[in-house]
Design a protein around this motif. Structure first.
Motif, PDB file in Angstrom:
ATOM      1  N   ILE A 351       6.788 -11.992   9.738  1.00 50.32           N
ATOM      2  CA  ILE A 351       5.804 -12.069  10.802  1.00 50.32           C
ATOM      3  C   ILE A 351       4.368 -12.000  10.274  1.00 50.32           C
ATOM      4  O   ILE A 351       3.595 -12.045  10.705  1.00 50.32           O
ATOM      5  CB  ILE A 351       6.100 -11.056  11.746  1.00 50.32           C
ATOM      6  CG1 ILE A 351       5.783  -9.569  11.110  1.00 50.32           C
ATOM      7  CG2 ILE A 351       7.537 -10.723  12.345  1.00 50.32           C
ATOM      8  CD1 ILE A 351       5.436  -8.575  12.305  1.00 50.32           C
ATOM      9  N   SER A 352       4.330 -12.138   8.748  1.00 46.21           N
ATOM     10  CA  SER A 352       2.906 -12.037   8.204  1.00 46.21           C
ATOM     11  C   SER A 352       2.141 -13.406   8.649  1.00 46.21           C
ATOM     12  O   SER A 352       1.194 -13.215   9.024  1.00 46.21           O
ATOM     13  CB  SER A 352       3.021 -12.094   6.672  1.00 46.21           C
ATOM     14  OG  SER A 352       4.018 -13.059   6.052  1.00 46.21           O
ATOM     15  N   SER A 353       2.979 -14.364   8.981  1.00 50.28           N
ATOM     16  CA  SER A 353       2.381 -15.660   9.442  1.00 50.28           C
ATOM     17  C   SER A 353       1.648 -15.573  10.812  1.00 50.28           C
ATOM     18  O   SER A 353       0.808 -16.344  11.207  1.00 50.28           O
ATOM     19  CB  SER A 353       3.372 -16.734   9.358  1.00 50.28           C
ATOM     20  OG  SER A 353       4.434 -16.829  10.271  1.00 50.28           O
ATOM     21  N   PHE A 354       2.045 -14.440  11.574  1.00 47.49           N
ATOM     22  CA  PHE A 354       1.403 -14.211  12.896  1.00 47.49           C
ATOM     23  C   PHE A 354       0.343 -13.383  12.867  1.00 47.49           C
ATOM     24  O   PHE A 354      -0.420 -12.892  13.789  1.00 47.49           O
ATOM     25  CB  PHE A 354       2.582 -13.684  13.797  1.00 47.49           C
ATOM     26  CG  PHE A 354       3.691 -14.686  13.988  1.00 47.49           C
ATOM     27  CD1 PHE A 354       3.657 -16.002  13.764  1.00 47.49           C
ATOM     28  CD2 PHE A 354       4.968 -14.022  14.063  1.00 47.49           C
ATOM     29  CE1 PHE A 354       5.042 -16.861  13.715  1.00 47.49           C
ATOM     30  CE2 PHE A 354       6.113 -14.781  14.008  1.00 47.49           C
ATOM     31  CZ  PHE A 354       6.104 -16.129  13.918  1.00 47.49           C
ATOM     32  N   ASN A 355      -0.011 -12.655  11.575  1.00 49.32           N
ATOM     33  CA  ASN A 355      -0.875 -11.665  11.565  1.00 49.32           C
ATOM     34  C   ASN A 355      -2.234 -12.327  11.037  1.00 49.32           C
ATOM     35  O   ASN A 355      -2.278 -13.185  10.495  1.00 49.32           O
ATOM     36  CB  ASN A 355      -0.478 -10.697  10.703  1.00 49.32           C
ATOM     37  CG  ASN A 355       0.491  -9.535  11.259  1.00 49.32           C
ATOM     38  OD1 ASN A 355       0.399  -9.297  12.488  1.00 49.32           O
ATOM     39  ND2 ASN A 355       1.257  -8.943  10.244  1.00 49.32           N
ATOM     40  N   VAL A 356      -3.404 -11.548  11.137  1.00 49.01           N
ATOM     41  CA  VAL A 356      -4.678 -12.020  10.432  1.00 49.01           C
ATOM     42  C   VAL A 356      -4.545 -11.745   8.668  1.00 49.01           C
ATOM     43  O   VAL A 356      -4.166 -11.028   8.334  1.00 49.01           O
ATOM     44  CB  VAL A 356      -5.844 -11.177  10.915  1.00 49.01           C
ATOM     45  CG1 VAL A 356      -7.346 -11.524  10.237  1.00 49.01           C
ATOM     46  CG2 VAL A 356      -6.226 -11.426  12.502  1.00 49.01           C
ATOM     47  N   ASP A 357      -4.826 -12.966   8.397  1.00 47.48           N
ATOM     48  CA  ASP A 357      -4.820 -12.974   7.000  1.00 47.48           C
ATOM     49  C   ASP A 357      -3.399 -12.777   6.434  1.00 47.48           C
ATOM     50  O   ASP A 357      -3.320 -11.948   5.352  1.00 47.48           O
ATOM     51  CB  ASP A 357      -5.907 -11.972   6.274  1.00 47.48           C
ATOM     52  CG  ASP A 357      -7.439 -12.288   6.637  1.00 47.48           C
ATOM     53  OD1 ASP A 357      -7.704 -13.591   6.673  1.00 47.48           O
ATOM     54  OD2 ASP A 357      -8.288 -11.442   6.790  1.00 47.48           O
ATOM     55  N   ARG A 358      -2.501 -12.879   7.167  1.00 46.21           N
ATOM     56  CA  ARG A 358      -0.957 -12.830   6.482  1.00 46.21           C
ATOM     57  C   ARG A 358      -0.753 -11.305   6.172  1.00 46.21           C
ATOM     58  O   ARG A 358      -0.191 -11.168   5.124  1.00 46.21           O
ATOM     59  CB  ARG A 358      -0.769 -13.808   5.535  1.00 46.21           C
ATOM     60  CG  ARG A 358      -0.970 -15.321   5.956  1.00 46.21           C
ATOM     61  CD  ARG A 358      -0.319 -16.033   4.804  1.00 46.21           C
ATOM     62  NE  ARG A 358       0.932 -15.960   4.663  1.00 46.21           N
ATOM     63  CZ  ARG A 358       2.049 -16.552   5.350  1.00 46.21           C
ATOM     64  NH1 ARG A 358       1.742 -17.455   6.072  1.00 46.21           N
ATOM     65  NH2 ARG A 358       3.168 -16.292   5.098  1.00 46.21           N
ATOM     66  N   ARG A 359      -1.091 -10.500   7.129  1.00 43.55           N
ATOM     67  CA  ARG A 359      -1.154  -8.911   6.606  1.00 43.55           C
ATOM     68  C   ARG A 359       0.330  -8.565   6.502  1.00 43.55           C
ATOM     69  O   ARG A 359       1.188  -9.184   7.194  1.00 43.55           O
ATOM     70  CB  ARG A 359      -1.750  -8.015   7.672  1.00 43.55           C
ATOM     71  CG  ARG A 359      -1.685  -6.441   7.413  1.00 43.55           C
ATOM     72  CD  ARG A 359      -2.161  -5.877   8.667  1.00 43.55           C
ATOM     73  NE  ARG A 359      -1.134  -5.735   9.572  1.00 43.55           N
ATOM     74  CZ  ARG A 359      -1.383  -5.187  10.985  1.00 43.55           C
ATOM     75  NH1 ARG A 359      -2.371  -4.557  11.293  1.00 43.55           N
ATOM     76  NH2 ARG A 359      -0.320  -5.187  11.838  1.00 43.55           N
ATOM     77  N   GLN A 360       0.598  -7.967   5.509  1.00 42.09           N
ATOM     78  CA  GLN A 360       2.151  -7.694   5.330  1.00 42.09           C
ATOM     79  C   GLN A 360       2.352  -6.136   5.839  1.00 42.09           C
ATOM     80  O   GLN A 360       1.743  -5.368   5.545  1.00 42.09           O
ATOM     81  CB  GLN A 360       2.542  -7.529   3.770  1.00 42.09           C
ATOM     82  CG  GLN A 360       2.257  -8.892   2.839  1.00 42.09           C
ATOM     83  CD  GLN A 360       3.592  -9.882   3.265  1.00 42.09           C
ATOM     84  OE1 GLN A 360       4.562  -9.413   3.665  1.00 42.09           O
ATOM     85  NE2 GLN A 360       3.409 -10.897   3.462  1.00 42.09           N
TER      86      GLN A 360
END
Length: 386
Positions: A351-360
């Protein structure tokens, strides 16, 4: 063909292949058990198939009205009023759409002008931002918290500017599985009340909730209902994602503009399916029983994971479950997702691709809208990870 032209400037230069397509290709290549994309792998109700077939045989094979089949709009209006207390006028305030994605896109296209800003909550479904950008708008993200995916309402309020045209929310929320509470919806209402901001409420998982959680539709709230497009999906509700059929409900002033775009982009939707759904929706248990149906699947999947090294909080809604893998590895989620497919033949969504700046966030999303044997096979693989 030898003729060559210089490709025109892209309207979406930063948009690449979606994570769903990327994972899907890998899953097929490695013959993986697929708990990535949100589609069921079990059969649908044969009664619904029968109703569609009967509709075709009865002559519902030409254009439906642009707004949608009258009977279907009537029963949608009745359903919303009964569940949420809002009365939508059948002729002017409900439109049948090619799934919720088209409803969302058309709502954006009808009102977002170049330079307008649209607030979205991250992580968010991946169609929101390209739809905004394609219409000249600017997405303004508000990142939900890591772990419990709460909204920072102070930050959200600070992101509102004179350029804010619209905001998009999603409850039950994909990918986190969170269900927004009444208190949260009231807080949102008070933030938006002094503004002219239009709200898109993505409610495609409206009937898929668990335990004691209740769906708080934007249509329940006196101010929100006046500024909202309620977007819903029969595909998600009735396990027929390939049919691509949903609906949109909004006040007349908003729906009038929506239909100006809708009539030229789509015009009308599959007529026999609309007629069949008109009959199918009359039996309320066809959608009200989804809670138990999917909770049984969620509980089966999670009980099979007891003893694994994954951490989880049971999802509140949707048919997605996040699993925290940080006791196993410190890898980025997209790296682990790829390795799971190649080495263990199990597909999930990072789901990192759905977060701001690919947040892990250290989690993967698994879809449990699957057969029992599929869920148990996936759980066996996950329990083997050390």
């Amino acid at each position: 063909m030898n003729v060559r032209i210089e490709p025109p400037k892209s309207k979406l230069p930063e948009v690449k292949t979606t994570i769903f397509s990327t994972i899907g290709v890998l899953a097929r290549k490695y013959n993986a058990t697929d708990l990535s994309q949100g589609f069921p792998n079990f059969e649908i109700d044969p009664d619904l198939i029968r109703l569609v077939n009967e509709s075709m045989l009865s002559g519902y094979n030409q254009y439906a009205p642009m707004q949608g089949h009258m009977g279907l709009r009537e029963i949608i209006s009745e359903k919303i009023e009964k569940l949420h207390g809002a009365l939508y006028q059948v002729d002017e305030e409900i439109t049948i759409t090619v799934g919720a994605t088209q409803a969302i896109y058309t709502s954006i296209a009808a009102f977002v002008h170049p330079g307008d800003e649209v607030i979205i909550l991250k992580p968010s479904y991946d169609s929101y931002e390209p739809s905004i950008l394609a219409n000249g708008g600017t997405p303004v993200p508000v990142q939900m918290s890591k772990g419990d995916y709460q909204v920072d309402w102070t930050e959200l309020k600070e992101k509102i500017s004179g350029k804010t045209r619209m905001m998009i929310i999603n409850t039950p929320h994909n990918p986190s599985g969170r269900v927004f509470s009444k208190e949260e919806m009231l807080q949102l209402q008070e933030i938006l009340r002094p503004t002219n901001i239009i709200l898109i409420s993505d409610e495609v998982y409206e009937h898929i909730l668990f335990d004691n959680y209740e769906h708080q539709s934007a249509s329940r709230f006196d101010d929100l209902v006046q500024r909202s497009f309620i977007c819903a999906s029969f595909g998600k509700t009735f396990h027929v994602t390939g049919w691509k059929i949903g609906y949109c409900a909004a006040p007349k002033a908003l729906m009038t503009e929506f239909r100006k775009v809708h009539q030229f982009a789509v015009y009308s939707i599959h007529h026999p399916i609309q007629n069949a759904l008109t009959t199918y929706l009359k039996r309320e248990t066809n959608y009200l029983n989804l809670r138990k149906f999917y909770q049984d699947k969620r509980d089966l999947f999670l009980s099979a994971l007891v003893g694994s090294k994954f951490k989880f909080t049971p999802t509140q809604g949707t048919y997605f479950q996040l699993l925290d893998y940080t006791n196993i590895t410190s890898e980025d989620d997209d790296v682990l997702a790829e390795r799971l497919i190649k080495e263990h033949q199990l597909a999930s969504i990072p789901i990192s691709s759905f977060n701001v700046d690919r947040r892990q966030d250290g989690v993967l999303r698994f879809c449990f809208a699957k057969k029992k044997e599929t869920l148990l096979k996936a759980a066996e693989i996950l329990c083997s990870l050390k």
